[in-house]
Design a protein around this motif. Sequence first.
Motif, PDB file in Angstrom:
ATOM      1  N   LEU A  53       0.897  -1.339   0.012  1.00 60.08           N
ATOM      2  CA  LEU A  53      -0.194  -0.045   0.008  1.00 60.08           C
ATOM      3  C   LEU A  53       0.838   1.211  -0.003  1.00 60.08           C
ATOM      4  O   LEU A  53       0.595   2.106  -0.779  1.00 60.08           O
ATOM      5  N   ILE A  54       1.811   1.071   0.935  1.00 59.61           N
ATOM      6  CA  ILE A  54       2.699   2.542   1.028  1.00 59.61           C
ATOM      7  C   ILE A  54       3.664   2.692  -0.238  1.00 59.61           C
ATOM      8  O   ILE A  54       3.646   3.787  -0.802  1.00 59.61           O
ATOM      9  N   LYS A  55       3.884   1.619  -0.684  1.00 54.64           N
ATOM     10  CA  LYS A  55       4.796   1.531  -2.069  1.00 54.64           C
ATOM     11  C   LYS A  55       4.184   2.272  -2.981  1.00 54.64           C
ATOM     12  O   LYS A  55       4.375   2.879  -3.992  1.00 54.64           O
ATOM     13  N   ILE A  56       2.623   1.865  -3.218  1.00 53.69           N
ATOM     14  CA  ILE A  56       1.982   2.767  -4.221  1.00 53.69           C
ATOM     15  C   ILE A  56       1.725   4.250  -3.963  1.00 53.69           C
ATOM     16  O   ILE A  56       2.185   4.883  -5.115  1.00 53.69           O
ATOM     17  N   ILE A  57       1.620   4.557  -2.655  1.00 54.08           N
ATOM     18  CA  ILE A  57       1.175   5.937  -2.514  1.00 54.08           C
ATOM     19  C   ILE A  57       2.707   6.699  -2.730  1.00 54.08           C
ATOM     20  O   ILE A  57       2.708   7.664  -3.201  1.00 54.08           O
ATOM     21  N   GLY A  66      -8.239   0.180  -9.656  1.00 59.34           N
ATOM     22  CA  GLY A  66      -8.782   1.753  -8.670  1.00 59.34           C
ATOM     23  C   GLY A  66      -7.978   2.903  -9.210  1.00 59.34           C
ATOM     24  O   GLY A  66      -7.160   3.080 -10.080  1.00 59.34           O
ATOM     25  N   VAL A  67      -8.202   3.871  -8.401  1.00 56.80           N
ATOM     26  CA  VAL A  67      -7.913   5.255  -8.741  1.00 56.80           C
ATOM     27  C   VAL A  67      -7.319   5.973  -7.412  1.00 56.80           C
ATOM     28  O   VAL A  67      -7.815   5.722  -6.219  1.00 56.80           O
ATOM     29  N   VAL A  68      -6.057   6.679  -7.548  1.00 58.04           N
ATOM     30  CA  VAL A  68      -5.668   7.400  -6.544  1.00 58.04           C
ATOM     31  C   VAL A  68      -5.768   8.855  -6.785  1.00 58.04           C
ATOM     32  O   VAL A  68      -5.695   9.373  -7.997  1.00 58.04           O
ATOM     33  N   ARG A  69      -6.422   9.469  -5.892  1.00 58.47           N
ATOM     34  CA  ARG A  69      -6.747  11.026  -6.017  1.00 58.47           C
ATOM     35  C   ARG A  69      -5.914  11.941  -5.270  1.00 58.47           C
ATOM     36  O   ARG A  69      -5.641  11.646  -3.870  1.00 58.47           O
ATOM     37  N   MET A  70      -5.326  13.204  -5.572  1.00 55.19           N
ATOM     38  CA  MET A  70      -4.595  13.887  -4.755  1.00 55.19           C
ATOM     39  C   MET A  70      -5.242  15.479  -4.925  1.00 55.19           C
ATOM     40  O   MET A  70      -5.274  15.673  -5.973  1.00 55.19           O
ATOM     41  N   ASP A  71      -5.795  16.136  -3.828  1.00 54.88           N
ATOM     42  CA  ASP A  71      -6.722  17.282  -4.208  1.00 54.88           C
ATOM     43  C   ASP A  71      -7.731  17.029  -5.116  1.00 54.88           C
ATOM     44  O   ASP A  71      -8.076  18.074  -5.955  1.00 54.88           O
ATOM     45  N   GLY A  72      -8.352  15.860  -4.990  1.00 53.91           N
ATOM     46  CA  GLY A  72      -9.384  15.650  -6.028  1.00 53.91           C
ATOM     47  C   GLY A  72      -8.985  15.118  -7.542  1.00 53.91           C
ATOM     48  O   GLY A  72      -9.903  14.871  -8.389  1.00 53.91           O
ATOM     49  N   GLU A  73      -8.095  15.320  -7.695  1.00 51.73           N
ATOM     50  CA  GLU A  73      -7.367  14.974  -9.116  1.00 51.73           C
ATOM     51  C   GLU A  73      -6.548  13.660  -9.283  1.00 51.73           C
ATOM     52  O   GLU A  73      -5.905  13.121  -8.475  1.00 51.73           O
ATOM     53  N   GLU A  74      -6.967  12.891 -10.135  1.00 55.70           N
ATOM     54  CA  GLU A  74      -6.425  11.696 -10.583  1.00 55.70           C
ATOM     55  C   GLU A  74      -5.078  11.637 -10.811  1.00 55.70           C
ATOM     56  O   GLU A  74      -4.426  12.438 -11.615  1.00 55.70           O
ATOM     57  N   ILE A  75      -4.496  10.860 -10.037  1.00 49.01           N
ATOM     58  CA  ILE A  75      -2.829  10.780 -10.215  1.00 49.01           C
ATOM     59  C   ILE A  75      -2.268   9.446 -10.260  1.00 49.01           C
ATOM     60  O   ILE A  75      -2.908   8.535  -9.939  1.00 49.01           O
ATOM     61  N   ARG A  76      -0.938   9.360 -10.954  1.00 46.11           N
ATOM     62  CA  ARG A  76      -0.510   8.058 -10.911  1.00 46.11           C
ATOM     63  C   ARG A  76       1.218   8.298 -11.111  1.00 46.11           C
ATOM     64  O   ARG A  76       1.570   8.958 -11.709  1.00 46.11           O
ATOM     65  N   PHE A  77       1.770   7.912  -9.850  1.00 46.69           N
ATOM     66  CA  PHE A  77       3.051   8.061  -9.765  1.00 46.69           C
ATOM     67  C   PHE A  77       4.034   7.004 -10.527  1.00 46.69           C
ATOM     68  O   PHE A  77       3.896   6.003 -10.323  1.00 46.69           O
ATOM     69  N   ASN A  78       4.942   7.439 -11.341  1.00 40.04           N
ATOM     70  CA  ASN A  78       5.797   6.571 -12.187  1.00 40.04           C
ATOM     71  C   ASN A  78       7.233   6.421 -11.332  1.00 40.04           C
ATOM     72  O   ASN A  78       7.798   5.520 -11.607  1.00 40.04           O
ATOM     73  N   SER A  79       7.378   7.097 -10.410  1.00 37.20           N
ATOM     74  CA  SER A  79       8.733   7.044  -9.737  1.00 37.20           C
ATOM     75  C   SER A  79       8.494   8.057  -8.348  1.00 37.20           C
ATOM     76  O   SER A  79       7.670   8.723  -8.051  1.00 37.20           O
TER      77      SER A  79
END
Lengths: 297, 345
Positions: A53-57, A66-79
């Motif tokens: 879980l934390i490695k995804i965040i 699923g979806v990760v949102r930050m400040d309501g905006e969908e995000i996806r971290f590549n690094s």
Amino acid sequence: MTTATATGTRLLELDEVGKSYGNVHALRGVNISVSPGEVTCVLGDNGAGKSTLIKIIAGLHQHTEGVVRMDGEEIRFNSPREAQAKGIATVYQDLALAPLMSVWRNFFLGNEMKKGFGLDIDAMKRISGEELQKMGIVIPDLDRPVGALSGGQRQCIAIARAIYFGARVVILDEPTAALGVKQSGVVLKYVTKMRDSGLGVIFITHNPHHAYMVGNHFVILKLGRLVLDAHRDEITLDQLTAEMAGGQELAELSHELRASEADGTADAAAADAVEAEVDHSLFQRGHGATSVEEHKE
Amino acid sequence: MSTASTATASDDRVRTRSAASTFFGMPAVGALIGAAVLVALFLAVAPAFRSVGNIGTILYSASTIGIMAVFVALLMIGGEFDLSTGVAVTTAGLTAAHSAWYFNLNVWVGVLISLLFALAIGAFNGWLLHVTKLPSFLVTLGTYFVFWGANLAMTRIVTGGVSSNSISDMEGFNSAHAVFASEFSIGSVNIKIPIIYWILLTVAVSYLLLRTKYGNWILAAGGDSAAARAVGVPVVATKIALFMGTGFAAWLLGMHTLFEYNTLQSGTGPGYEFIYIIAAVIGGCLLTGGYGSIVGASIGALIYGMAVLGISYAGWDVDWLRTFLGVMLIAAVLINNYVRKRADA
């Protein structure tokens, strides 16, 4: 879900997030939200999927569902660098410190201060010294390699570094697991300090007592799924502890089921899946230092 | 650990180490001691060693190792090995010689092709390492043999023999010779141009390691690559750049050898990779990465230069050179370990 808190706005939100490695589902359908000025505790036994879980965040792994949102905006971290740029700082269990490098080099690793062509070494030494002193940690010689320091001192370097670099969400991965009582107290005090200064804190632990001392919101992971999601008013320490203990029984039960030769194929498959998952996660924990490398993209 | 109140001023808490402790804590200290012992030894037993004119010869011999050792040390601090360096020098030289001669190009075009090729070899090593996740020892052992064979085979195809054709009468040779293989004198000391490159590279790369963020990334990538990645260091890019660094050094040395002798033997190169590594290790680099010194590697190269010439000046059989280097290697590592333990205490 009971996310309607007084603080309102959600900093970070996970919506039905899952992650599979091949045919092993390390994490399934996880909903978590983090608000500023709140400590969200993620509890779970070994192999529950906390690390995944934390490695995804933190941007080390990418979620597959699923979806990760930050400040309501969908995000996806590549690094991890991308996650950091968004204000997510992670203090890993293995602390992510290079043992042979000096305190100040580690403190500024990845965020070096420049002066002209080179590094502003004096400023970096001064700031890292000051920041550590704010935490009550005194390191007489900042040129000392980090490997020569105690576990508590290293933990504090990692936390101080996360706070200093303007994090909005701080993830603490079992910060008290390797510490003594007194040092754990220092770390917990810091968790509340971060909370009070308006940061969103995700506190990963398998110690319900530590979690209950500082947490606003509790989430229990079991075999990759959320089994409890409660606000502080809705649960007592005893209930939290009991919920935690249930997980172990379930794992034992599935082992027993398998041993007593399950007749239905579905049961056998389920037990297999559980075991595979436990094995996988145990492996991850057992090789904490190398697991990040293992799954490096 | 201490949880004392933060009221005390910072200054009286930060105790500085003594100058002696700082000196003996340097990674290069074993190499310095070794070099000093060697100078004393050869001054005593080899009369020719005392002649000022021979300083240039010793430095030249050191520079042909040092240019590469500087980058090999940087790579080792970054946690990786490169066994293909010795062969890569010859590959770089042959690439320039063959491409210029075969296509009848200006020599400078060959030099440029060679540079691009040498950097590409480095990038390829780094990329292969990243993709396969194999230890760099294995990956570069593979490329070492690939290029060793290719050097011999390509030279046979182009020239029908084992040495490249002379390019001394080709266009651009004189200016390239001036850049890569010229020499001048200071008093009675004859200075060949690689010495200048060696010293400049030692200073520049040492600055890169200790005073820039890239140096911080290299130290972290070698010390704990998972930790480095977790805090946002681009570890893969850093390591590929390090391999390209050894590619660059191979090119520079290859160009010097080519323009110094006009032709190259296709079988030369193997064996030197270990001398570069020995120089780096004598200079204080850990095999496990994350620790070492560029200046130390250059002193290691100087030790090699002094040993090569000192042994012959002393009238000993040069066959003993490798034995001597082996002893120096182990002695320097033991001194490094011993001194570091004492300095940390």
